[in-house]
Motif scaffolding. Sequence first.
Motif, PDB file in Angstrom:
ATOM      1  N   ALA A   1       0.835  -1.207   0.000  1.00 63.15           N
ATOM      2  CA  ALA A   1       0.000   0.000   0.000  1.00 63.15           C
ATOM      3  C   ALA A   1       0.867   1.253   0.000  1.00 63.15           C
ATOM      4  O   ALA A   1       0.559   2.239  -0.689  1.00 63.15           O
ATOM      5  CB  ALA A   1      -0.932  -0.008   1.205  1.00 63.15           C
ATOM      6  N   GLN A   2       1.965   1.242   0.769  1.00 59.43           N
ATOM      7  CA  GLN A   2       2.872   2.392   0.785  1.00 59.43           C
ATOM      8  C   GLN A   2       3.624   2.522  -0.537  1.00 59.43           C
ATOM      9  O   GLN A   2       3.879   3.639  -0.997  1.00 59.43           O
ATOM     10  CB  GLN A   2       3.857   2.245   1.949  1.00 59.43           C
ATOM     11  CG  GLN A   2       3.222   2.441   3.306  1.00 59.43           C
ATOM     12  CD  GLN A   2       4.174   2.119   4.446  1.00 59.43           C
ATOM     13  OE1 GLN A   2       4.969   1.182   4.363  1.00 59.43           O
ATOM     14  NE2 GLN A   2       4.104   2.913   5.508  1.00 59.43           N
ATOM     15  N   VAL A   3       3.953   1.392  -1.152  1.00 59.38           N
ATOM     16  CA  VAL A   3       4.557   1.425  -2.484  1.00 59.38           C
ATOM     17  C   VAL A   3       3.597   2.079  -3.480  1.00 59.38           C
ATOM     18  O   VAL A   3       3.981   2.934  -4.283  1.00 59.38           O
ATOM     19  CB  VAL A   3       4.918  -0.008  -2.943  1.00 59.38           C
ATOM     20  CG1 VAL A   3       5.244  -0.034  -4.437  1.00 59.38           C
ATOM     21  CG2 VAL A   3       6.096  -0.536  -2.144  1.00 59.38           C
ATOM     22  N   GLY A   4       2.322   1.673  -3.405  1.00 53.56           N
ATOM     23  CA  GLY A   4       1.315   2.284  -4.272  1.00 53.56           C
ATOM     24  C   GLY A   4       1.146   3.761  -3.985  1.00 53.56           C
ATOM     25  O   GLY A   4       0.905   4.564  -4.892  1.00 53.56           O
ATOM     26  N   LEU A   5       1.282   4.154  -2.700  1.00 57.66           N
ATOM     27  CA  LEU A   5       1.165   5.562  -2.330  1.00 57.66           C
ATOM     28  C   LEU A   5       2.271   6.393  -2.974  1.00 57.66           C
ATOM     29  O   LEU A   5       2.021   7.509  -3.445  1.00 57.66           O
ATOM     30  CB  LEU A   5       1.213   5.697  -0.810  1.00 57.66           C
ATOM     31  CG  LEU A   5       1.149   7.124  -0.255  1.00 57.66           C
ATOM     32  CD1 LEU A   5      -0.177   7.782  -0.626  1.00 57.66           C
ATOM     33  CD2 LEU A   5       1.344   7.117   1.253  1.00 57.66           C
TER      34      LEU A   5
ATOM     35  N   PHE B   1      -5.129  -0.921  -5.547  1.00 56.52           N
ATOM     36  CA  PHE B   1      -4.752  -2.291  -5.862  1.00 56.52           C
ATOM     37  C   PHE B   1      -3.537  -2.748  -5.053  1.00 56.52           C
ATOM     38  O   PHE B   1      -3.325  -3.944  -4.861  1.00 56.52           O
ATOM     39  CB  PHE B   1      -4.516  -2.442  -7.362  1.00 56.52           C
ATOM     40  CG  PHE B   1      -5.780  -2.385  -8.152  1.00 56.52           C
ATOM     41  CD1 PHE B   1      -6.623  -3.484  -8.216  1.00 56.52           C
ATOM     42  CD2 PHE B   1      -6.149  -1.230  -8.812  1.00 56.52           C
ATOM     43  CE1 PHE B   1      -7.802  -3.431  -8.938  1.00 56.52           C
ATOM     44  CE2 PHE B   1      -7.332  -1.164  -9.539  1.00 56.52           C
ATOM     45  CZ  PHE B   1      -8.164  -2.268  -9.595  1.00 56.52           C
ATOM     46  N   GLY B   2      -2.728  -1.787  -4.571  1.00 57.08           N
ATOM     47  CA  GLY B   2      -1.669  -2.149  -3.642  1.00 57.08           C
ATOM     48  C   GLY B   2      -2.254  -2.684  -2.345  1.00 57.08           C
ATOM     49  O   GLY B   2      -1.758  -3.658  -1.774  1.00 57.08           O
ATOM     50  N   ARG B   3      -3.348  -2.044  -1.894  1.00 53.26           N
ATOM     51  CA  ARG B   3      -4.039  -2.531  -0.704  1.00 53.26           C
ATOM     52  C   ARG B   3      -4.619  -3.922  -0.946  1.00 53.26           C
ATOM     53  O   ARG B   3      -4.550  -4.811  -0.085  1.00 53.26           O
ATOM     54  CB  ARG B   3      -5.164  -1.556  -0.331  1.00 53.26           C
ATOM     55  CG  ARG B   3      -5.675  -1.695   1.074  1.00 53.26           C
ATOM     56  CD  ARG B   3      -4.542  -1.484   2.045  1.00 53.26           C
ATOM     57  NE  ARG B   3      -5.016  -1.233   3.382  1.00 53.26           N
ATOM     58  CZ  ARG B   3      -4.236  -1.327   4.460  1.00 53.26           C
ATOM     59  NH1 ARG B   3      -2.978  -1.696   4.321  1.00 53.26           N
ATOM     60  NH2 ARG B   3      -4.695  -1.053   5.644  1.00 53.26           N
ATOM     61  N   LEU B   4      -5.219  -4.100  -2.134  1.00 48.29           N
ATOM     62  CA  LEU B   4      -5.751  -5.409  -2.495  1.00 48.29           C
ATOM     63  C   LEU B   4      -4.640  -6.460  -2.531  1.00 48.29           C
ATOM     64  O   LEU B   4      -4.824  -7.602  -2.081  1.00 48.29           O
ATOM     65  CB  LEU B   4      -6.450  -5.331  -3.852  1.00 48.29           C
ATOM     66  CG  LEU B   4      -7.057  -6.632  -4.394  1.00 48.29           C
ATOM     67  CD1 LEU B   4      -8.147  -7.144  -3.455  1.00 48.29           C
ATOM     68  CD2 LEU B   4      -7.601  -6.417  -5.803  1.00 48.29           C
ATOM     69  N   GLY B   5      -3.462  -6.059  -3.051  1.00 49.29           N
ATOM     70  CA  GLY B   5      -2.329  -6.969  -3.108  1.00 49.29           C
ATOM     71  C   GLY B   5      -1.843  -7.379  -1.728  1.00 49.29           C
ATOM     72  O   GLY B   5      -1.392  -8.513  -1.524  1.00 49.29           O
ATOM     73  N   ASP B   6      -1.935  -6.449  -0.746  1.00 53.49           N
ATOM     74  CA  ASP B   6      -1.548  -6.789   0.624  1.00 53.49           C
ATOM     75  C   ASP B   6      -2.437  -7.887   1.196  1.00 53.49           C
ATOM     76  O   ASP B   6      -1.984  -8.741   1.958  1.00 53.49           O
ATOM     77  CB  ASP B   6      -1.632  -5.544   1.521  1.00 53.49           C
ATOM     78  CG  ASP B   6      -0.479  -4.572   1.272  1.00 53.49           C
ATOM     79  OD1 ASP B   6       0.609  -5.047   0.895  1.00 53.49           O
ATOM     80  OD2 ASP B   6      -0.677  -3.360   1.451  1.00 53.49           O
ATOM     81  N   PHE B   7      -3.723  -7.861   0.848  1.00 53.98           N
ATOM     82  CA  PHE B   7      -4.680  -8.815   1.420  1.00 53.98           C
ATOM     83  C   PHE B   7      -4.762 -10.120   0.634  1.00 53.98           C
ATOM     84  O   PHE B   7      -4.884 -11.199   1.216  1.00 53.98           O
ATOM     85  CB  PHE B   7      -6.075  -8.178   1.497  1.00 53.98           C
ATOM     86  CG  PHE B   7      -6.225  -7.186   2.610  1.00 53.98           C
ATOM     87  CD1 PHE B   7      -6.283  -7.596   3.931  1.00 53.98           C
ATOM     88  CD2 PHE B   7      -6.292  -5.833   2.344  1.00 53.98           C
ATOM     89  CE1 PHE B   7      -6.413  -6.678   4.960  1.00 53.98           C
ATOM     90  CE2 PHE B   7      -6.422  -4.902   3.360  1.00 53.98           C
ATOM     91  CZ  PHE B   7      -6.476  -5.330   4.682  1.00 53.98           C
ATOM     92  N   THR B   8      -4.709 -10.030  -0.686  1.00 54.28           N
ATOM     93  CA  THR B   8      -4.962 -11.216  -1.511  1.00 54.28           C
ATOM     94  C   THR B   8      -3.721 -11.757  -2.204  1.00 54.28           C
ATOM     95  O   THR B   8      -3.739 -12.878  -2.705  1.00 54.28           O
ATOM     96  CB  THR B   8      -6.015 -10.901  -2.592  1.00 54.28           C
ATOM     97  OG1 THR B   8      -5.486  -9.934  -3.504  1.00 54.28           O
ATOM     98  CG2 THR B   8      -7.289 -10.352  -1.968  1.00 54.28           C
ATOM     99  N   GLY B   9      -2.667 -10.955  -2.279  1.00 54.21           N
ATOM    100  CA  GLY B   9      -1.491 -11.347  -3.031  1.00 54.21           C
ATOM    101  C   GLY B   9      -1.495 -10.714  -4.418  1.00 54.21           C
ATOM    102  O   GLY B   9      -2.558 -10.333  -4.937  1.00 54.21           O
ATOM    103  N   ILE B  10      -0.320 -10.601  -4.998  1.00 59.59           N
ATOM    104  CA  ILE B  10      -0.166  -9.928  -6.291  1.00 59.59           C
ATOM    105  C   ILE B  10      -0.923 -10.643  -7.422  1.00 59.59           C
ATOM    106  O   ILE B  10      -1.568  -9.980  -8.245  1.00 59.59           O
ATOM    107  CB  ILE B  10       1.323  -9.788  -6.638  1.00 59.59           C
ATOM    108  CG1 ILE B  10       2.012  -8.871  -5.633  1.00 59.59           C
ATOM    109  CG2 ILE B  10       1.504  -9.248  -8.054  1.00 59.59           C
ATOM    110  CD1 ILE B  10       1.469  -7.469  -5.616  1.00 59.59           C
TER     111      ILE B  10
END
Length: 412
Positions: free
Chosen positions: A58-62, A366-375
Amino acid sequence: MTALNDNIALPQPQPAEASVRRRTLVAACSAHAVHDGMTDLIYVLLPIWQLQFGLSFAQVGLLRGAYSGVMASFQLLASRAAKRWGRTRLLVGGTALVGVAYLCVGLADGLPLLLLALMLGGLGASTQHPLASSMVSDTYEAGGGVKEALSQYNFSGDIGKMLIPALVGVLLTVISWRTSVTLMGLLGLASAALLGWLIAARGVPTAKVKKPVNAGTGSGSVSGLRALMLTGIVDSAVRMGFLTFLPFVLTSKGSGTAGIGLALALLFVGGAFGKLLCGYLGARIGMMKTVWLTESMTAFLIILVVYLPLTGVMVMLPLLGLALNGTSSVLYGVVPELSTPQKREHAFALFYTGTIGGGAIAPVLFGRLGDFTGIPVAVMTLAAILLLTLPLSWCVQRGLDRNALENQTEPT
């Protein structure tokens, strides 16, 4: 003798006009290449920053979204400020500000300073798209060839995306990332000086242009422009989201930093040719058919990236780049058809604000989504969302058709 002199004098303005058009296009293409290259350089640096500063996805996406978000937010203000301060000052000043921002990135020792430096870069980058694209449109409209010139302008952006990230990818094998971004900051300052010289040397076209037959004036242009913006927003959001995740997908398949730089170069090589090819393809088979072809292909190839081994992904990346970036060239070319010459700069600013804004929000969400579900799940979600462009492009075509009909029935 007088008649002879008149005959000799008549052809003289044509070379001068051609020279102005050529210099205008070179200046705009140079600005686009540098700005887009510096913008997409962030993708190469994201995995390094994640490790050095211990960032979540999420921070990367930020970080990615901060640059694009500020760039999108200030484009409308840039188009208005250009009327007061002039395109040249803002375009040159914005390019110099991007260079200063990368010098600051090289000095950042944590997430807050890095975030502020990227926001500063986004502020400088906000001047390029609306001012350079409208400069090309205004200069080429009198003699025709606006769509072709805009295709070359878009092509140059992908050349920058290909060269600058690849160059830094190579540099990272021999020097630190801080030294690499410092060199890129100096490149930005040098580019600003070159851009100022090119614009000053090209002269300013003063001839008034006639209103084109297909200039947007009615309800068709309003509804079509709205649908065009939504299409561009979805397309840009998926593209930026995918580019944010791609380095991490490649890392999970065993790629190193140099490999990521090469992968981005391959992607943008395909994207550059995609913008040229799709621009001409759109002129032949129409905007809607081209968008349906490129977006369907993009969604399919994005899913393949998840499942193919590293070698297969690297081989397939140029084709993915062709489809991924080709759509945007078709969409850009429609903007002049849905706006009048007087409102063109504003229309470009609106379009770029929407598309780049969508691209700024996507990495965060989608970074947040990636944190929860994986890339892998996040990437396949992007592919599914991209299919929304198919009905939206049909709405754009309806607006174009309605606008053409209104112009045919308009009294002359």
